[in-house]
Design an enzyme around this catalytic site. Structure first.
Site, mmCIF file in Angstrom:
data_model
loop_
_atom_site.group_PDB
_atom_site.id
_atom_site.type_symbol
_atom_site.label_atom_id
_atom_site.label_comp_id
_atom_site.label_asym_id
_atom_site.label_seq_id
_atom_site.Cartn_x
_atom_site.Cartn_y
_atom_site.Cartn_z
ATOM 1 N N ASP A 1 24.329 7.302 -73.170
ATOM 2 C CA ASP A 1 23.420 7.075 -74.288
ATOM 3 C C ASP A 1 23.315 5.596 -74.648
ATOM 4 O OD1 ASP A 1 26.157 7.302 -75.111
ATOM 5 O OD2 ASP A 1 25.470 7.253 -77.187
ATOM 6 N N GLU A 2 22.203 5.261 -75.271
ATOM 7 C CA GLU A 2 21.976 3.940 -75.879
ATOM 8 C C GLU A 2 22.325 2.786 -74.936
ATOM 9 O OE1 GLU A 2 22.619 5.014 -80.563
ATOM 10 O OE2 GLU A 2 24.421 4.760 -79.356
ATOM 11 N N ALA A 3 21.960 2.932 -73.664
ATOM 12 C CA ALA A 3 22.193 1.866 -72.680
ATOM 13 C C ALA A 3 21.034 0.867 -72.761
ATOM 14 C CB ALA A 3 22.322 2.452 -71.279
#
Length: 416
Positions: A315-317
């Site tokens: 997530d949230e890369a």
């Protein structure tokens, strides 16, 4: 016979049952656990005997009663709590039937897991003082009733974020006991993030000797040795709970990057991070050492995790380009598959068009329409974890002093 809506009309003794059972029938009278009450195991299975001992250990401290355990299939149903295996397809694997009469308590299920769940219902029906570790005054009465229950969802999980702020083994065990009380059957451990690394990796020791010493501002640092992690897994297993370990990559990796300079694109290890900002860190998706690192990390964790799942975050890369992310996920999928495990990732892994259909997507964003549509299109299983519905660290409303609000307010009613 009552259904879920009708249960609301019953007295508070049943309104407190979480989750609400499939059916509940009230009868006259009550049963009182006393000094002479025995626990009868009407099965030859060793697992059922262990569940009976678990029940006795739950009840003994507060009641002070001996609660002798006996094994018998030919018993008089008088002042006993019996545990038995039956063959009722309607109960499925985790369901149970609890019959409380004026003379006995009879708990039956198809499997040991069902008996364990029935014990949690029995536990909730007793006065709250039954949870005490020291002797309390009775009486220990239960109204006569028949409860029949089985789960609506096969995956009923709870996550503990031990990465941003560390929880000791004993604290995690306390969470496990509380989760079990509410019939949770999956324990998701978020073991790494920008703020800290919490699991010993013997081939990369600085992950814990360095990365384990940081935490979010005001939080606690620390880490689990592999033996401590195995103890958590064992404790959860005894309570029919499967541990899902998560190592969040390629983003949320500052603790790892700070521990090993060679994992960084510029070869320079960043300092500790104690804030709450997200999306600024990433593994170098082009370096071979990145995949050597991931292979070592997941191989060690897989060897001490008996369950079939490894959670890779994803997530949230925000500091990883779409091309880099796709390349990274392709390599990571191969690593996880080589270990004989099923990969789980947060909703963003659904942006990878070539994601293997055996993977599982955990949807958390609101809305998550794109991720959900991808999962449906490719026949990929999903875990529903919508932040605006079930993130229990969100504030209840604007008057709540403690908690987050980035996903909105989440009332108890909404979460339930």
């Amino acid at each position: 016979m009552t259904n879920n809506k009708q249960i609301e009309k019953l007295s508070s003794a049943w309104q407190g049952l979480i989750p609400k059972p499939v059916s509940l029938e009230k009868m006259d009278g009550c049963f009182c656990i006393n000094q002479e009450t025995k626990i009868v195991i009407a099965s030859a299975e060793e697992e059922i005997l262990k569940i009976g001992q678990y029940l006795a250990n739950l009840l003994k401290p507060a009641t002070g009663f001996p609660l002798e355990i006996t094994k018998s299939t030919n018993y008089v149903a008088q002042n006993i709590i019996s545990l038995s295996i039956k063959h009722d397809p309607s109960l499925k694997e985790e369901g149970y039937e609890l019959v409380i009469s004026t003379e006995s308590i009879n708990l039956s299920a198809n499997k040991g897991h069902g008996l364990f769940n029935g014990i949690q219902t029995l536990r909730q029906l007793l006065p709250i003082t039954i949870e005490s570790n020291v002797k309390q005054d009775g009486p220990w009465e239960l109204d006569a009733l028949i409860v029949k229950d089985y789960p609506r969802f096969s995956w009923r999980g709870a996550m503990i974020d031990v990465a941003r702020s560390f929880f000791t083994v004993e604290e995690v065990k306390r969470f496990i006991d509380l989760f079990a009380l509410h019939k949770i059957n999956r324990l998701h451990l978020h073991l790494s993030d920008d703020q800290g690394w919490r699991i010993e990796i013997k081939s990369w020791p600085e992950l814990t000797s360095h990365g384990g010493k940081c935490a979010v501002e005001g939080g606690s640092s620390g880490y689990y040795t592999q033996d401590q992690y195995k103890e958590i897994v064992r404790y959860a297993h005894e309570r029919f709970m499967l541990v899902i370990p998560e190592i969040d990559v390629p983003g949320h990796t500052n603790a790892a990057l700070s521990s090993y300079a060679e994992l960084n694109s510029d070869g320079i290890a960043p300092p500790y991070f104690r804030g709450m900002k997200v999306g600024f860190s990433t593994l170098d998706t082009d370096k071979d050492i990145t995949y050597e690192f991931l292979t070592d990390v997941f191989t060690e964790i897989a060897s001490i995790t008996p369950g079939p799942y490894l959670h890779v975050g994803g997530d949230e890369a925000l500091s990883t380009t779409e091309e880099e992310y796709s390349h990274f996920l392709s390599r990571l999928e191969t690593i996880i598959a080589s270990l004989g495990k099923t990969m789980i990732g947060w909703g963003e892994v659904g942006h990878y068009e070539n994601l293997n259909s055996s993977a599982i997507i955990q949807l958390w964003q609101s809305p998550a329409k794109k991720d959900h549509e991808f999962a449906l299109k490719h026949g990929i299983k999903t875990i529903m974890s919508p932040a605006h519905k079930i993130y229990v660290d969100m504030k209840y409303d604007e008057s709540t002093h403690v908690g987050q609000d980035w996903a909105g307010y989440v009332s108890v009613e909404t979460a339930y």
